[in-house]
Structure formats: C-alpha cells, structure tokens
Design a protein around this motif. Structure first.
Motif, PDB file in Angstrom:
ATOM      1  N   THR A   1       0.815  -1.232   0.000  1.00  0.00           N
ATOM      2  CA  THR A   1       0.000   0.000   0.000  1.00  0.00           C
ATOM      3  C   THR A   1       0.845   1.277   0.000  1.00  0.00           C
ATOM      4  O   THR A   1       0.288   2.368  -0.044  1.00  0.00           O
ATOM      5  CB  THR A   1      -0.975   0.047   1.204  1.00  0.00           C
TER       6      THR A   1
ATOM      7  N   GLY B   1       0.917   3.302  -4.131  1.00  0.00           N
ATOM      8  CA  GLY B   1       0.081   4.428  -4.599  1.00  0.00           C
ATOM      9  C   GLY B   1       0.553   5.768  -4.041  1.00  0.00           C
ATOM     10  O   GLY B   1       0.787   6.718  -4.808  1.00  0.00           O
TER      11      GLY B   1
ATOM     12  N   HIS C   1      -4.076  -3.672  -8.851  1.00  0.00           N
ATOM     13  CA  HIS C   1      -3.324  -2.486  -8.405  1.00  0.00           C
ATOM     14  C   HIS C   1      -2.650  -1.852  -9.634  1.00  0.00           C
ATOM     15  O   HIS C   1      -2.708  -0.633  -9.843  1.00  0.00           O
ATOM     16  CB  HIS C   1      -2.201  -2.857  -7.425  1.00  0.00           C
TER      17      HIS C   1
ATOM     18  N   ASN D   1      -4.649   1.483  -2.822  1.00  0.00           N
ATOM     19  CA  ASN D   1      -3.542   2.035  -3.611  1.00  0.00           C
ATOM     20  C   ASN D   1      -4.023   3.044  -4.642  1.00  0.00           C
ATOM     21  O   ASN D   1      -3.466   4.140  -4.777  1.00  0.00           O
ATOM     22  CB  ASN D   1      -2.814   0.894  -4.334  1.00  0.00           C
TER      23      ASN D   1
END
Ligand code: EPU
Length: 425
Positions: free
Chosen positions: A97, A100, A127, A172
C-alpha cells in the motif's frame, strides 16, 4: 520462537475490549506519505505488522513514534528512499500500500513484487491496472515493481476482478487518485470498512472523495494534503474471533468497543449456529447454553462473510451436531488449517473451494502448526475445547495480527500460556 499451550478451558465469561483494526491502520500509515505534515493515529494496535510498517515508513523518510496513550505520531523527515524492500514485503503484504502514495507524492516507487503466500496466490494485477490507468508506467525489474509517473491524471477505471474487488488495490488507487489532476471514478471499488476508514482519513487530510462506502468512488484531485488526527475503527475480525471463543466454550462474553454494524453476516451465522447475540451501540455480547447447530456459509467481499473469519468458524463448526459446508470465494486455497484441525480429531473433507465439516462430539488436544494469521487463531479456539493440551506452534503469525490474544482470552478464564518452543527451528 514461542508456542501457545492451550488447555481445555471452562466457558469463557466477562468483558473484553477489541483493539484497533490492523487492516485499517496499515494503509492509513501508508497514506501519511501523502503529506509533508505530521499525523496522529489513535487506537493503533500494538502488533508485529504495525511495527513492520513503521520500519518501512522510516526507510521511506517518515518516522513513527508511539505516544504514551498508544497513538502513533508520524513525522516526515524529508528525503527517504522510495523503495520497499523484498525482506519487508515478503513478511507483510500490506506494505504494497505504499505504492500508490509514493507514486502520487514522489513520482516514483520501487516495491518488491509480492509472491503468493500460505493462503494461496495473491496477484496484484488490479493495483497495476488502476495505477496505469492514472498514467503511471509500471515495469517488473529483478523482482521489483518499478513505478514512475510524471503527472497522474484522473480517469474512470474499473477495479473488479475474478474474486470481486481488491481491498489493498482500492487503497492504492484511491491514494494515488487523491493527488491526481482532475476527476477519477473508481468503479467496483472494495467496500470493506477498512477502505472506508482510509477514505475518511484521506478526507480529513483534505482529499475530496464522494461515494465512500459504495462501489463507486468519485475523487476530485487536490494539489496538497495536510496532516490529520484520526482514530482507527475497531478490528471486526478480532471481535469476531472473540465471539467465536465465547461460542465454542459455551460461555458468555461481551466484546466492548466493537461495531455490530460491521459484522452483520457474521452475527447472523452465529445465531444460526445457536449462539445468542445481543447487539449494543458499541458492544456485542455472545452466549451459548444449547448445542451448536451446523451451518452453511460462503466467504464473499464485504458485506458478505469475511474470509478472515473462515478458519475460526470452521473450528467452531467442528463441534456442531451435523454437517456444515464452508465455501471460500475469496481465497479458494485458504484451507491449510484443515490438516491441523484433523490432528485435533476433527472430521473435515475438502471438495474444491469448499470444506465439508462433519461435527464430532469432542476434539482431542495435539501439537499443531499455525500456517497463517487466521489459521493460528482457529487452532487456539479449537484448543480451548479440545480434551487435554493443544500446543500451537509458529505463533509469530498470530502476533502479526492479534494484540495480546492470549492475555485477553486468559482474562476471560482461558487456560493458555505462551512458552518458548525448544522444538522450533
Ligand atoms: N485479487 C486479484 N487481483 C489483484 C488483487 C486481488 O485477482 O490485483 C484477488 C485476490 O487473489 C483475492 C481477491 O482478489 O482472491 C481479494 O483480494 P484482496 O486484494 O482484496 O486482498 P488484499 O487486499 O491483499 C486484504 C486483507 C486480507 C483479507 C483480504 C480479503 C489487508 C492488509 N489484508 O488483503 O487480510 O483477507 O483483503 O478481505 O487489508 C488478514 O488480515 O489475515 C488478511 C489476509
């Protein structure tokens, strides 16, 4: 390495407080990368995964310290690397995470490509798809995802996959979108309460997000986010685990600080099994005096039955008077605990993504091996009612995601001890 030695225990009784949600606090920590200001995260559980995330944050240039009241305080130091190393990502997938936020704030992220794990394959195509749609270039180089972005630009994107949406994938893309230029619409966003908590934290930081809690998130990009103070939601999976502890021992336990609204499907299943549930505004009480009835449930994205409680419910149903069917629609291979429950004299058959649990009148204590976080909890629960002693080995999995579980159970009357394991490698 430690093991837990669990003896057949009396019915658990009393009140126990639930901790803050692991799966909420981890992406929220990652989100603090999006601002140059400090943040305060209250109610953050003291877990191995949280410590790992704090270590990663420090590598990335944000120091995190714990205040006396347990709150985590973040302080961006300026600089820091953009790399999440293999050694961290392999021990804790939630470290993905940071992808992002790093990309959105610093224009670059190098994150180890996470492999599969004990609960089965865990791809990250969603993602990548989402971040590419926002304009990032992402390549896999020497086992790392190398992501770059000059400027991220809002767009409409679809995050649905073969097993529903992705919790950390939504996190993300959402964290990248809040600093993108223009408007982003995420269709088929995950609706898990932990994603909602993250979105609300981002709004507190100055992000503009509509549709929070729904599968359609609309984000109006902003240039800058500021620091914020936030209290994480209670851990619904820990709460569910403690309710099962009450149910399996035929006890009477009130879990305080818990939200019944986040556990509707779980509470419904407990009632079907023969557990009396009383829902308070911030507590849930579970008690049982009659027999355990069999049940049938399917794990599904929220608000369906959570995969993270599948193993614990399997332990419970091992002692029901009849045949139960459990189907995994999130991780069809998340059944490593079956073999360990069999060692405790359970009767379970695997059939593709389903497990057929034939209730038995009693379980017998044995040495068992924890394979993942939730499987560990299931084995501890089974140990509470198995005749004799159950030794749960490799409990580092448990320590990743449950805050002092054995102490909480002990305070309710469980006979459970943490001991060093001389047999551990
Ligand atoms: N999936 C894809 N492509 C992707 C991502 C996911 O096909 O790019 C699939 C997965 O293989 C799975 C399903 O989608 O079949 C859902 O996976 P998801 O991405 O939602 O899982 P996650 O975000 O990696 C989080 C929790 C898990 C929890 C799952 C499902 C965190 C840190 N982890 O993982 O928690 O089981 O959602 O609810 O939030 C745990 O706490 O023990 C745990 C494993």
């Amino acid at each position: 390495m430690d093991k837990l030695v669990v003896s057949q225990s009396p019915p658990l009784r009393g009140a126990v407080a639930v901790s803050g949600a692991k799966n909420a606090v981890l992406p929220i920590l990652a989100a603090t990368l999006l601002t140059d200001e400090g943040c305060v995260i209250e109610g953050a559980p003291d877990l191995k995964d949280v410590a790992t995330m704090c270590r990663l944050m420090s590598d990335l240039g944000v120091t995190v310290s714990r205040r006396e009241d347990g709150a985590l305080v973040t302080r961006p130091e300026g600089g820091g690397s953009c790399d999440a190393d293999y050694d961290i990502v392999r021990t804790m997938r939630a470290s993905i995470t940071v992808l992002g936020p790093l990309l959105a704030k610093r224009g670059r992220a190098v994150v180890s490509f996470p492999g599969g794990c004990n609960i089965g394959p865990r791809p990250i195509d969603l993602h990548i798809r989402g971040l590419r749609a926002l304009g990032a270039t992402i390549e896999v180089e020497e086992g790392y995802l190398v992501a770059r972005a000059g400027k991220l630009t809002g767009t409409t994107l679809f995050l649905g996959g073969p097993f529903g949406s992705s919790v950390t994938g939504t996190a993300n893309v959402l964290m990248a979108a809040v600093l993108s230029e223009g408007r982003t619409v995420i269709e088929s966003a995950a609706c898990e309460p932990e994603v909602v908590d993250l979105a609300r934290f981002l709004v507190r930081m100055g992000a503009r997000i509509r549709g929070v809690g729904s599968p359609r998130l609309e984000i109006e990009g902003v240039r800058k986010l500021h620091g914020a103070t936030w209290r994480v939601i209670p851990d619904r999976i820990e709460a569910g685990t403690l309710l099962v502890a009450a149910a399996i021992t035929g006890g009477d336990v009130t879990v305080t600080g818990a939200s019944a609204g986040m556990l509707t499907g779980v509470l419904q299943t407990l009632r079907e099994i023969g557990v009396t549930i009383e829902e308070g505004p911030t507590s849930i009480r579970a008690s049982r005096s009659g027999p355990l009835r069999p049940a049938q449930f399917v794990t599904l994205p929220y608000p369906g039955f959570p995969t993270d409680l599948q193993a614990q419910f399997m332990a419970l149903l091992c002692l029901s008077e009849g045949i139960s069917v459990i189907t995994e629609k999130i991780y069809p291979e998340r059944f490593l605990h079956v073999a360990e429950l069999l060692r405790l004299r359970a009767h379970i058959l695997r059939e593709g993504p389903s497990a057929i649990v034939v209730g038995v009148p009693w379980l017998s204590g044995a040495k068992v091996m924890a394979s993942d976080l939730r499987a560990s909890a299931a084995l501890v629960l089974a140990g509470l009612v198995a005749r004799g002693k159950t030794e749960v080995k490799r409990i580092y999995h448990l320590d990743r995601g449950y805050e002092r579980l054995e102490e909480k159970l002990k305070a309710l009357g469980a006979i459970i001890e943490r001991e060093p394991d001389p047999e551990a490698p």
